[in-house]
Scaffold this motif. Structure first.
Motif, PDB file in Angstrom:
ATOM      1  N   TRP A  94      19.363   6.997 -33.437  1.00 27.13           N
ATOM      2  CA  TRP A  94      20.390   6.065 -33.930  1.00 27.13           C
ATOM      3  C   TRP A  94      21.044   6.620 -35.183  1.00 27.13           C
ATOM      4  N   GLN A  99      24.951   7.701 -35.973  1.00 26.15           N
ATOM      5  CA  GLN A  99      25.736   7.169 -37.087  1.00 26.15           C
ATOM      6  C   GLN A  99      26.365   8.273 -37.935  1.00 26.15           C
ATOM      7  N   THR A 142      33.779   7.915 -35.470  1.00 25.49           N
ATOM      8  CA  THR A 142      34.253   7.244 -34.261  1.00 25.49           C
ATOM      9  C   THR A 142      35.500   7.959 -33.759  1.00 25.49           C
ATOM     10  N   THR A 188      31.269   3.823 -38.081  1.00 25.81           N
ATOM     11  CA  THR A 188      29.914   4.344 -38.212  1.00 25.81           C
ATOM     12  C   THR A 188      29.650   4.594 -39.702  1.00 25.81           C
ATOM     13  N   TYR A 207      29.085   7.414 -40.995  1.00 27.07           N
ATOM     14  CA  TYR A 207      29.813   8.631 -41.361  1.00 27.07           C
ATOM     15  C   TYR A 207      31.266   8.324 -41.741  1.00 27.07           C
ATOM     16  N   ASP A 208      31.831   7.286 -41.133  1.00 25.87           N
ATOM     17  CA  ASP A 208      33.197   6.886 -41.473  1.00 25.87           C
ATOM     18  C   ASP A 208      33.289   6.314 -42.885  1.00 25.87           C
TER      19      ASP A 208
END
Length: 373
Positions: free
Chosen positions: A47, A51, A55, A61, A63-64
């Motif tokens: 998971w 993440q 996206t 996510t 990371y965004d």
């Protein structure tokens, strides 16, 4: 500026630690998690690995959140860094410093994109992460220096609502109005029309011209937070400040989630709902670090993050290609890593890269060598 001068506050160690935590995932943390997830196949790590990807379009996510969190932190720092300079030097010198810093960041952003591997003007990408940080920080700084808090809030909401209105109601040739796709959005059309050189995705650039405007509001959220901590609540108990940050973060997340139904949360478009939603999480991250590091004074665990945060731009440039950390890690630790099972060798390689980076940052920190822009 109408904000009153208050007694100098203790440095926010939590802000330095949070900046380092944010940068950690870009420079090497993601590689370690991806390798661990592949080696163990543990659901939690799988998971986390998921993440640590952007996206494709709509959605969010972890990371965004890294990029806007860094810009938010830059905004929080502004009232701390500018107030003394404003008193001592006046606005003129501050403007000159801001312009210089912005131009340097824009230039370094193009360097990271491969400027010195020049392959023709048409293949050069001019939009960049560092460029957006510089531009959004610059315009947020102008608003901070020239408007009181009420005026800043008007600018914040005016930018978000104005951007939403432009994206929803200005028609794009061949697509019409309100088409929020990579090809059909107004943001992408403006990029194709005005942005020189190569676009990141051919028809769209995630750091394009129009979507840099709402990024100013991301920086302004940080400015509001910095003013709250430094000027508005200097005599409040620190625990109360942290709880207020949590409450404000929850409100912003809810507002962003509601706006998502009309204007989807989208990092590539830097949609207004994205600004609010990620701004809320940025406040929660800051609150957690503030309560642990500054309120509870539990700091030793955060020292590696402080090392990263104290030289964040330098380590970002190094990790983006200026230094081959993989080569160095293999040179120093490759012999030992080869004794590990093949499946686990990428894990130890990723860990070795982190060790090399932290060692470099520790050397710079101990010798007071910092890249200041």
């Amino acid at each position: 500026m109408s904000v009153p001068v208050k007694p100098k506050a203790e440095r926010l160690m939590s802000l330095d630690a949070l900046r380092g935590f944010d940068m950690f995932w870009i420079i090497s943390g993601e590689g370690l998690i991806h390798a661990l997830a592949k080696a163990t196949q543990w659901p939690a790590l799988l998971w986390m690995s998921g993440q640590l990807h952007h996206t494709d379009w709509d959605g969010i996510t972890f990371y965004d959140m890294i990029f806007p969190l860094f810009l938010f932190i830059a905004g929080v720092s502004m009232p701390y860094s500018m107030q003394g300079k404003l008193t001592a030097d006046g606005k003129g010198k501050i403007y000159a410093t801001m312009i210089r810093r912005t131009l340097i960041l824009v230039f370094l952003g193009v360097v990271v994109n491969g400027l010195f591997k020049f392959n023709g003007y048409e293949n050069t990408r001019f939009a960049s992460v560092l460029g957006r940080i510089g531009l959004a920080w610059f315009f947020a700084g102008l608003i901070y220096l020239n408007f009181n808090l009420k005026g800043q809030i008007i600018w914040f909401w005016g930018i978000l609502i104005g951007y939403w209105a432009a994206m929803m109601f200005i028609p794009v040739p061949g697509y019409g109005a309100g088409v929020l796709t990579m090809n059909g959005s107004l943001e992408s059309y403006i990029d194709r029309l005005l942005l020189p050189g190569r676009l990141h995705d051919g028809v769209h650039d995630p750091e394009g011209i129009l979507s840099t405007i709402p990024a100013i509001s991301t920086a302004l959220l940080g400015v509001f937070t910095g003013q709250f901590l430094k000027f508005i609540s200097p005599n409040w108990p620190m625990l109360r400040k942290g709880l207020v940050l949590i409450g404000a973060g929850i409100v912003l997340i809810a507002l962003g989630w509601l706006w998502n139904f009309n204007f989807p949360i989208n990092k590539r478009l830097w949609s207004s709902s994205f600004v609010l939603y990620v701004g809320g999480f940025s406040l929660l991250f800051l609150a957690v670090f503030y309560l642990i590091v500054d309120v509870a004074k539990f700091r030793k665990w955060a020292f590696p993050f402080i090392l990263i945060g104290s030289n964040s731009i330098l380590i970002y440039l190094a990790a983006e290609g200026a230094v081959n950390f993989l080569h160095t890690a293999n040179y120093l630790f490759g012999g030992l890593i080869n004794f590990a099972p093949i499946l686990w060798q990428p894990v130890w390689t990723a860990a070795a890269i982190i060790v090399v980076q932290v060692a470099l940052l520790y050397f710079l920190y101990k010798n007071k060598i910092f890249l200041k822009i």
